[in-house]
Motif scaffolding. Structure first.
Motif, PDB file in Angstrom:
ATOM      1  N   GLY A 114       0.809  -1.198   0.000  1.00  0.00           N
ATOM      2  CA  GLY A 114       0.000   0.000   0.000  1.00  0.00           C
ATOM      3  C   GLY A 114       0.851   1.259   0.000  1.00  0.00           C
ATOM      4  O   GLY A 114       1.927   1.301   0.593  1.00  0.00           O
ATOM      5  N   THR A 115       0.358   2.280  -0.666  1.00  0.00           N
ATOM      6  CA  THR A 115       1.025   3.575  -0.685  1.00  0.00           C
ATOM      7  C   THR A 115      -0.013   4.668  -0.468  1.00  0.00           C
ATOM      8  O   THR A 115      -1.102   4.630  -1.043  1.00  0.00           O
ATOM      9  N   GLN A 116       0.317   5.627   0.377  1.00  0.00           N
ATOM     10  CA  GLN A 116      -0.627   6.670   0.755  1.00  0.00           C
ATOM     11  C   GLN A 116      -0.728   7.729  -0.328  1.00  0.00           C
ATOM     12  O   GLN A 116       0.285   8.253  -0.805  1.00  0.00           O
ATOM     13  N   VAL A 117      -1.958   8.051  -0.697  1.00  0.00           N
ATOM     14  CA  VAL A 117      -2.251   9.164  -1.593  1.00  0.00           C
ATOM     15  C   VAL A 117      -3.133  10.143  -0.829  1.00  0.00           C
ATOM     16  O   VAL A 117      -4.212   9.781  -0.365  1.00  0.00           O
ATOM     17  N   THR A 118      -2.668  11.362  -0.698  1.00  0.00           N
ATOM     18  CA  THR A 118      -3.410  12.394   0.005  1.00  0.00           C
ATOM     19  C   THR A 118      -3.629  13.573  -0.922  1.00  0.00           C
ATOM     20  O   THR A 118      -2.665  14.125  -1.469  1.00  0.00           O
ATOM     21  N   VAL A 119      -4.880  13.946  -1.112  1.00  0.00           N
ATOM     22  CA  VAL A 119      -5.251  15.070  -1.967  1.00  0.00           C
ATOM     23  C   VAL A 119      -5.806  16.165  -1.065  1.00  0.00           C
ATOM     24  O   VAL A 119      -6.895  16.031  -0.510  1.00  0.00           O
ATOM     25  N   SER A 120      -5.062  17.224  -0.925  1.00  0.00           N
ATOM     26  CA  SER A 120      -5.439  18.289   0.003  1.00  0.00           C
ATOM     27  C   SER A 120      -4.749  19.582  -0.380  1.00  0.00           C
ATOM     28  O   SER A 120      -3.664  19.583  -0.957  1.00  0.00           O
TER      29      SER A 120
END
Length: 121
Positions: A114-120
């Protein structure tokens, strides 16, 4: 062993882009398909995109027109180009591989870390 190693996650602004990559390695006879799922804490892991042998493509409705999946069969690598990202795309993205270890083995679905994707903003 079948190992899936992901890269490309990170923090992006709404409307931005990320390119996720996943490389499969180990004892693999054939990979029938590779794809991506995503998961937010407290929610079920949900399908995002998949590419199979023959380059058949399948996308979740919520990413159609924004994401594209591609595969490098020689390198057992799958990519997910993510454009026009939205805050609701924030999740841990997991790479998957539907693979067979030997010519006589059943297929099995393997997962990356898993790899974190953060859209902010």
């Amino acid at each position: 062993q079948v190992q899936l190693v992901e890269s490309g996650g990170g923090l992006v602004q709404p409307g931005g882009s990320l390119r996720l990559s996943c490389a499969a390695s180990g004892s693999i006879f054939v990979i029938n398909a590779m794809g991506w799922y995503r998961q937010t804490p407290g929610k079920e892991r949900e399908f995002v995109a998949q590419i199979s042998n023959g380059d058949r493509l399948n996308y979740a409705n919520f990413v159609k027109g924004r994401f594209s999946i591609s595969r490098d069969n020689a390198k057992n690598t799958v990519h997910l180009q993510m454009n026009s990202l939205k805050p609701e795309d924030t999740a841990v993205y997991y790479c998957s591989a539907d693979a067979r270890r030997t010519p006589y083995s059943a297929t099995h679905l393997y997962w990356g870390q898993g790899t974190q994707v953060t859209v902010s903003s």
